[in-house]
Every structure is written in C-alpha cells, then in structure tokens.
Write an enzyme that holds these catalytic residues in place. Sequence first.
Site, short mmCIF file in Angstrom:
data_model
loop_
_atom_site.label_atom_id
_atom_site.label_comp_id
_atom_site.label_asym_id
_atom_site.label_seq_id
_atom_site.Cartn_x
_atom_site.Cartn_y
_atom_site.Cartn_z
CD GLU A 29 -2.50 -1.43 2.59
OE1 GLU A 29 -2.33 -0.58 3.49
OE2 GLU A 29 -3.13 -2.49 2.78
CB SER A 59 -6.68 -6.21 -0.24
OG SER A 59 -6.93 -7.59 -0.02
CD GLU A 60 -4.03 -4.66 5.15
OE1 GLU A 60 -3.74 -3.45 5.16
OE2 GLU A 60 -5.20 -5.09 5.06
CD GLN A 82 0.07 2.58 5.06
OE1 GLN A 82 -0.95 2.92 5.65
NE2 GLN A 82 0.30 2.87 3.78
CG PHE A 83 1.15 1.07 10.72
CD1 PHE A 83 2.01 1.70 11.61
CD2 PHE A 83 0.57 1.82 9.72
CE1 PHE A 83 2.29 3.05 11.50
CE2 PHE A 83 0.84 3.17 9.60
CZ PHE A 83 1.70 3.79 10.49
CB ALA A 84 3.16 -4.95 12.91
CG ASP A 85 -0.68 -1.95 14.82
OD1 ASP A 85 0.43 -1.66 14.32
OD2 ASP A 85 -0.95 -1.73 16.01
CE1 TYR A 86 -3.71 -0.22 10.59
CE2 TYR A 86 -2.55 0.44 8.58
CZ TYR A 86 -3.22 0.77 9.75
OH TYR A 86 -3.42 2.10 10.05
N PRO A 89 -5.65 -9.46 8.68
CG PRO A 89 -6.88 -7.69 7.75
CD PRO A 89 -5.74 -7.98 8.68
CG HIS A 129 -1.57 3.31 13.72
ND1 HIS A 129 -2.88 3.52 14.06
CD2 HIS A 129 -1.51 3.43 12.37
CE1 HIS A 129 -3.59 3.77 12.97
NE2 HIS A 129 -2.77 3.71 11.93
#
Length: 337
Positions: A29, A59-60, A82-86, A89, A129
């Site tokens: 992304e 869309s991870e 983009q962030f480990a938190d994402y 999915p 984040h």
Amino acid sequence: MPRRTMIEAIRDAMDVSMGRDERVIVYGEDVGFFGGVFRATQGLQAKYGKSRCFDAPISESGIVGSAIGMAAYGLRPCVEVQFADYVYPAYDQIVSEAARLRYRSNGDFTCPIVVRMPTGGGIFGGQTHSQSPEALFTHVSGLKVIVPSNPHDAKGLLIAAIEDPDPVIFLEPKRLYNGPFDGHHDKPVTPWSKHELGEVPDGHYTIPLGKAAIRRQGSAVTVLAYGTMVYVAQAAAEETGIDAEVVDLRTLLPLDLDTIVASVKKTGRCVVVHEATLTSGFGAELVSLVQENCFYHLEAPVARVAGWDTPYPHAQEWDYFPGPARVGRALIETLEA
C-alpha cells in the site's frame, strides 16, 4: 563508511537486491509512487519501473496471497504491510499457505517471500498503530522472524531474508527508524549519523539469520532483548550501575540459543525484556528455554519486563512502554533475589 538511518538502510537493502536479481519485486500500500508511509521504498519505482515496484490495493490478504503465488512461480516478492497492526487479515495466508508450502509439497515448492512491517510503539500511534505481534509468528512452523535494532543489521538481515528460500517476517521497530531510542521520551534522540551502528556499507552484504549479538558485555546478569528494547536495556544497565550483559537476539526464529545459554551460564541471572504484551509473549518462550538449559547455573528466577496486558494506550503511552526505570527495577530485584 556511509551512515544511514534505518529507513535508508532498509531501502538500500531492497535496492541492492533488486539490482542483483530481477526476480525481486517490491509492492504494498502506497509503496510505489509515494514511496511508502515511512518512505522506505522511495525512488525504487523510478529506478526499476512500475512492474517491479508498485502500489497494491488496500487488501493485506491480497498483498500476501499474491506474493505467495508469485513466489511459487519463481519470483521473490518483498511486500510491505503498512503497520504490523494491519497484518491480521493476511494472517491466514501467512500461516495456512506461506508457512506450509514447502511441507505440503514435499519440497517441490518453496515460498521465498518477505513481509516487511513497522512494529512497536513509542510514536503515539495508539492501539492500532503500536502493536508488537511477533509471538503470533514465532508460534508458526515454517516461518522465520527478524527484528533488527540498527541500520547496519537491518540492511544485512533484510538482504539475507530476501535471498532466503522460505517466508520471512521482517519486523521494523518504527521508533528506531531515525535513531536509537533508550526509553527517555523527554530527551532528544541521538541520530544514526552519530551512532556507530549507523555505519552501513555500500553494496551487498548479509548477516546470517539465527545469530545474536552481544551489545554490552557484563558479568552480573544477562538481559535478553530485541528491537527498541536493546537500547532501553543498555540505558537501564548504565543508570543502575549494574554490570549487565545485553544480548540483541536480532532473529527470533531461528533463535541463537547457544549465545543465550553461554551468557546466562556466565552471569547466573537473566532478565527478558520486550515491548509486546506480557501474557504469552515471546519472552515466555525465552524464559522456558533459559530454565531448561541453564537451570543449574541460575542464582535467581528469570524475570520478565514487558507491556501490560491491555491495548496500547495513547494518552498513557509512557506508562505502558517498558522504560529504563522498569527494566532497572527488574535488574536490581534479580540481583537481590
């Protein structure tokens, strides 16, 4: 020797790898034209073209799933979440597909992908984040997990990860992107340009996966840490005056058990430090391994210092963040036990 920030070192690692091997592609992304939210991929699209560095939909699962398919057909994708938190999915794709591909195909297929993710807190990112999900990946057979603590290691480890035949989770502590952070948020950060580990050689070099580094020699207690916590542990040792040996794990899987055991047998005491939530964190595995392999050398119970069992708070970030004061108390209590 040139000095680079961790962002620049990571970018250089991808640049070197793309220049050496046309199978290496980079996407995610905002990774292409924009150069990534932290600018880690800036300039790569202009240099290598839109077919080798490009933007992906939000869309991870699609990013990682497509990377697995590309890898099965011979490419070497290095993708960014983009962030480990994402990453959640995409967790099914990582666990059920990437990590299993070699095993389920009896070695006919491998999955040489790298999933890069900024991780950790200390930037007022709040609960979505700031997470440190490394333990979710170290539990999965077939994955390799890396957490660098400085630019020199970040470049060498990322090149090694890209060249590895198996899937690698590459977690980048974003609090270290522009300089080492010792946990004192009210003090200016020393830039990497003034730190010895900011020296990053030009060109190609690798750091072997599964090899820890001793960042501070000591004889009183061993501190096992990785990422940002390496500098917090060093600060705690200096501020308490305790002769602590700080071990930077660098890779969590494979783990350099030999270095850990040798250090703990020398000191007789051990403190494990990580930013992630305490319960079922990777520190629990480290404590178990130390107890199993060093039981007759331990002079005190192994201690853990970690994040609290709560979502990462925004307003009370520095109460959550395991700073040098908390680590220092653990060092003192371990010596007094």
